[in-house]
Design an enzyme around this catalytic site. Structure first.
Site, PDB file in Angstrom:
ATOM      1  CG  LEU A   9       4.494  70.832  71.336  1.00 42.17           C
ATOM      2  CD1 LEU A   9       5.973  71.187  71.534  1.00 42.17           C
ATOM      3  CD2 LEU A   9       3.706  72.064  70.891  1.00 42.17           C
ATOM      4  CD  GLU A 129       9.790  54.531  81.038  1.00 35.83           C
ATOM      5  OE1 GLU A 129      10.502  53.866  80.258  1.00 35.83           O
ATOM      6  OE2 GLU A 129       9.998  54.611  82.262  1.00 35.83           O
ATOM      7  CE  LYS A 205      13.999  53.383  70.219  1.00 38.12           C
ATOM      8  NZ  LYS A 205      13.412  52.329  69.359  1.00 38.12           N
ATOM      9  N   GLY A 302       4.481  51.768  68.469  1.00 35.39           N
ATOM     10  CA  GLY A 302       3.052  51.713  68.246  1.00 35.39           C
ATOM     11  C   GLY A 302       2.342  52.809  69.007  1.00 35.39           C
TER      12      GLY A 302
END
Lengths: 436, 436
Positions: A9, A129, A205, A302
């Site tokens: 997706l 992860e 996070k 990235g």
């Protein structure tokens, strides 16, 4: 064995990285996973671009619903971002018995509890992860590598944009606004950098790491979030004179009273390895009671670094899908019926050290007044720096580093210091962690 | 659920750490693993001491055979060390259908192929996180966290004793023999430190990492092993003047011609994070094609840090035991039928940069002779340092850093340089890695 079929997706930066790495390293990954893992379906609003990127090897649609309900799809990768359609599609994928891999920290930090509950009931895996620190396998380390430990605290440089900005500010002595513009020009900061520079991304996070470190539900709404927008070049310089670097840290600590969960610019001793993490790199320092301190360092964002984490999750799911659900690695590291209700502490109750900068009249007695206020609140001083006033000036900066105290004490002290006739303007307060 | 019953072979430093951490963090570990993990049987020659450490909670025997054949035992932890009885007991445990956890790098690096083959045939797991870098979950990172990547190279500080010695030599300007004695007095080096200071221990660990990074059999016999015993204080000082630190690195690299596998003192740029890993700490730097460089840092030895890794393996096995063996994480990260036969390169064929130190007559023409020899072998020079001779001396040191070349070229160059009339004694050769 039959290939694992994956639906993707969103084929933006991370999506195309995932597609490319999976293709480039197909043989290597198959040698590890024991079977082929193939993206067979892609949903993206820009179907033309998606087709260009993916070639003829897979079906491209413009509606994610077609992917999450497709009977051939084993695993759905969600790389849409945000809380809206991403949430709907993840829940629908789960309802349809698909395993899910997502890099969406905002979604997990705010709606994770609902998502993991649904996955648990359906017996599917949700792996994430890529949601924290990009390519660094920090989720795996916390969830599996450190299972012997009572995790005591975690402190992470988990936002590359802000670390790049802080590194540049220190290196070149520039102010925040100037460096932000450069970072935007270089592509290190987005056009709307709010989530990064205000600390929200790091707080997402940190929320996820706190959850799997202590076995508590996701509680982003209770996180303290302070960004780097108000940080002045002078503070970075003064910190350096005192032997410290300023980093935007996501911190979570277990205390006898509850869990600290906070993101803010933090002074850390320059000798610590993590203080020397520069540019857009990420690093997470974890303190466990048995292992001591371990540190994990790498690229936190990235295309391919994040893809590395997404694909690791695909391989994990491929490997573990046959374990009976009770024996799989639990989503949040702890068994769903063993989560704890440790409270997240309000910021007034957290304990840390402080850096205070104040602009004062350069005359005898001023320092005595300030230190008296600190002493009355049982705040002890660790170091001090008094600058000489510039030529013809009668005002100067005093910088004080305190020992550990409760945040509410320092707030009370600052209130009193700011009332002194000899102190001008607001007192700048930064937090300091020894990380030892 | 039924508790997992564990038999412990050897209750020394790591064994008692494992016993204690498992007991102290019992609740935390059960919340994660979903069931209780209990050491119910211990074999140690010193049964009295074992009973003192373990109390009445478990059976103590003096014969490991009783543990590895006991019908109640699910997992055997081997902490005996060495290749003799440890190997017999591990193979016997496997033959009896027990899963095995071991910290024995020497055993795995030299007999791992036989052990993993037996485990594969029997359908049991052999886990060895504790065998490399103590508490740092580097095996898990390589085997699971970085599965998307073609691993390009690994460079690790994987022996705490030698890193402690090198840190002290640099800090205090002392020579190797002096620091070794101090390290022994402090307990950082063993009475017989050969395995550590000669690089053998690091080579065992590098062998294991190479195997799981590239999917090749264990080939310790082909590793190049050079310790730190011949390192002089002057080399550490000269390296520093040139902006480098000297670390004992375990290095393995994938090249088009094969795999490099080598342990030796190495100059690395002082700006690299890994160059700043001091004292007895360990750190492993891994370069993957997708993720780029990631670094893992922590305590590489000691009772509880190593126990942390042993127990993580226990939890892993507890979680994964029900997955059908074909879907478990493979022992060596790659499927057993997908191992590759990439050759380990002989040392003459490896490519790296070099540090050369030579003692020469301080007069014109000497440098021209040396650089001519290098140029003839197409070795180009990256940096040079020529020291002034001491008062009244006519000889001095020249230090040359070269660009990358094959080891056999540098060996040939050194042979010629040593034949020059103006060069005295042997040329010191150290390898240099940019790690970028």
């Amino acid at each position: 064995m039959k290939p694992i079929k994956v639906g993707l997706l969103g084929i933006g930066t991370v999506g195309s990285g995932t597609f490319n790495v999976l293709k480039r390293n197909q043989q290597e990954i198959m040698r590890r996973a024991g079977r082929s893992i193939e993206i067979t379906m892609i949903a993206d609003l820009n179907t033309e671009r998606a087709r260009e990127l993916a070639g003829d090897s897979c079906e491209v649609v413009n509606d994610g619903n077609l992917v999450v309900t497709h009977p051939d799809i084993d695993i759905v990768i969600e790389l849409i971002g945000g809380y809206g359609i991403a949430k709907d599609l993840v829940l629908k994928a789960i309802a349809n018995g698909k395993h899910v891999v997502t890099a969406n920290k905002a979604l997990l930090a705010t709606h994770g509890n609902e998502i993991f509950k649904a996955a648990q009931e359906k017996g599917v895996m949700v792996a994430f992860e890529a949601a924290v620190a990009g390519g660094i396998p920090i989720i795996k380390a916390l969830r599996e590598g450190l299972t012997a430990n009572r995790i005591e605290w975690i402190a992470g440089i988990i936002n590359g944009t802000t670390n790049f900005i802080l590194s540049e500010m220190r290196d070149k002595g520039l102010d925040f606004a100037t460096v932000l513009k450069q970072a935007q020009a270089l592509g290190y900061a987005e056009a709307d950098p709010t989530f990064d520079i205000e600390g929200v991304d790091a707080a997402h996070k940190a929320t996820i790491m706190a959850s799997i470190a202590y076995g508590i539900p996701m509680q982003f709404d209770k996180a303290y979030v302070e960004g780097i927008t108000k940080l002045e070049a002078s503070d970075i310089r003064y910190a350096e004179e005192l032997g410290y670097r300023i980093k935007l840290l996501g911190i979570t600590k277990r205390t006898p009273d509850g869990i600290e969960l906070r993101v803010h610019p933090t002074l850390i001793p320059e000798k610590r390895l993590i203080a020397n993490v520069e540019g857009a790199m990420n690093a997470v320092l974890v303190q466990g009671d048995a292992v001591g301190a371990t540190l994990y360092y790498g690229k936190g964002a990235g295309s391919e670094p994040t893809a590395s984490a997404v694909i690791a999750d695909l391989v994990d799911i491929t490997r573990l899908a046959t374990a009976d659900p009770e024996h799989r690695v639990p989503h949040l590291a702890f068994q769903p019926d063993a989560l704890s209700n440790l409270p997240i502490l309000p910021m007034s109750e957290i304990v840390t050290s402080y850096y205070l900068r104040m602009h004062v009249e350069d005359r005898p007695g001023v320092l005595a007044d300030v230190t008296r206020i600190l002493a009355d609140l049982t705040i002890s001083i660790d170091a001090m720096l008094q600058k000489e006033p510039g030529d013809g000036e009668t005002r100067t900066d005093i910088i004080i580093l305190t020992h550990q105290t409760k945040e509410k004490n320092i707030v009370a002290a600052i209130e009193k210091i700011e009332q002194l006739q000899t102190v001008f303007g607001a007192v700048t307060k930064l937090r300091l962690e020894e990380l030892s």
